[in-house]
Design an enzyme around this catalytic site. Structure first.
Site, mmCIF file in Angstrom:
data_model
loop_
_atom_site.group_PDB
_atom_site.id
_atom_site.type_symbol
_atom_site.label_atom_id
_atom_site.label_comp_id
_atom_site.label_asym_id
_atom_site.label_seq_id
_atom_site.Cartn_x
_atom_site.Cartn_y
_atom_site.Cartn_z
ATOM 1 N N TYR A 1 0.820 -1.205 0.000
ATOM 2 C CA TYR A 1 0.000 0.000 0.000
ATOM 3 C C TYR A 1 0.857 1.261 0.000
ATOM 4 O O TYR A 1 1.683 1.460 0.888
ATOM 5 C CB TYR A 1 -0.934 0.028 1.209
ATOM 6 N N THR B 1 -24.088 0.589 1.064
ATOM 7 C CA THR B 1 -24.273 1.597 2.105
ATOM 8 C C THR B 1 -25.556 2.353 1.792
ATOM 9 O O THR B 1 -26.087 2.276 0.678
ATOM 10 C CB THR B 1 -23.094 2.593 2.168
#
Length: 303
Positions: A51, A206
């Site tokens: 990352y 969501t």
């Protein structure tokens, strides 16, 4: 926040961890998210040397330097950067793993990693050598436990049968129910935990994810199917809770799942996820409604 035992280890991880990939590289903002997560009862942070080319580990290391004992820290290895070349190459060799862990420890400013995970894996790897590397690091106290991050059932089976992994990290959500076919039953039999990444399916699952559902496809869902499912999960009885609550609680309904690890790029997003993860578990009726409205996806590769 509720905690669950990770496989056969003595690690007890918060039912919702923090997937750190989306923290970004603005140090103060990322640190604020990490500190808020710890204050709200999250003890499980997941990162990887991949990352932001290691910057993510550096930011986490600095943020938790004075709170290391509060954190169950997980990172990953296997993607090697080659000087002078763009991108990464896959390297699961013992030599690379032993070299890479030293760099992760340096960036994380710690002398041990709670959960060290192979970040992928193929059947072409020298699996015995890879396992030997992790076992040696465990014996030396450099790592406490190890696992694998993979969506490939054939690779997962090899590590379950041949290694001492305590966990498998895999994508698992209402939109990606592939682990239910073979992986979750296997892990349940062997006492190994699943860590569910992507439980919110890139924000589609969501309450404000309708716009994100307007996309060409997601796995075997068309745009029209994504939109219809979003509407059904938002309004259909007996799901009298928010969609985010339903989405985070669905993977946790399986006893083999120890934690879900949604990402958060803002404090607001983190707090919404924490509130949703703290909702009551799904009832059997609610879980059945989710399964009835979504697809029981199947693995077609690497089976």
């Amino acid at each position: 926040m509720k905690t669950n035992r990770l496989g056969s280890s003595d690690l007890h991880v918060s039912a919702m961890g923090l997937g750190c990939m989306s923290l970004g590289t603005e140090e103060a903002r990322a640190a604020a998210i990490i500190h808020e997560a710890l204050e709200q009862g999250i003890n499980f942070l997941d990162t990887a040397d991949l990352y932001d080319e290691g910057r993510n580990e550096e930011i986490i290391g600095k943020a938790i330097r004075d709170r290391r004992s509060e954190v169950i820290l997980a990172t990953k290895v296997g993607n090697r950067r080659v000087p002078g070349r763009e991108g990464w190459v896959w390297d699961a060799s013992k030599a690379y793993i032993r070299s890479a862990v030293k760099e992760s420890l340096r960036r994380l400013q710690t002398d041990y990693i709670d959960l060290y995970q192979l970040h992928g894996g193929t059947l072409e790897d020298n699996i015995d050598e890879t396992i030997e590397a992790f076992e040696e690091l465990k014996q030396e106290g450099v790592i406490r436990y190890y696992g694998i991050s993979s969506i490939r059932p054939n690779v997962i089976r090899e590590y379950v049968q041949r290694s001492g992994i305590v966990s498998v990290m895999s994508q698992y959500s209402i939109l990606d129910r592939r682990p239910e076919e073979t992986v979750l039953p296997l892990l349940a039999r062997e006492g190994i935990s699943l860590i569910a990444r992507g439980p919110l399916a890139s924000g589609i699952l969501t309450d404000h994810g309708r716009s994100k559902a307007q996309r060409a496809s997601y796995l075997d869902y068309t745009e029209a199917e994504l939109m219809a499912l979003h509407e059904q999960l938002m309004s259909q009885p007996p799901l009298t809770r928010t969609l985010t609550q339903t989405a985070l609680q669905y993977p946790l309904a399986d006893p083999a799942v120890a934690a879900v690890i949604p990402g958060a790029s803002s404090l607001e997003q983190l707090r919404q996820n924490i509130a949703a993860a703290g909702s009551p578990p799904l009832s059997a009726q609610e879980a059945a409604a989710v399964r009835a409205n979504s697809k029981a996806n199947r693995y077609t590769l690497h089976v």
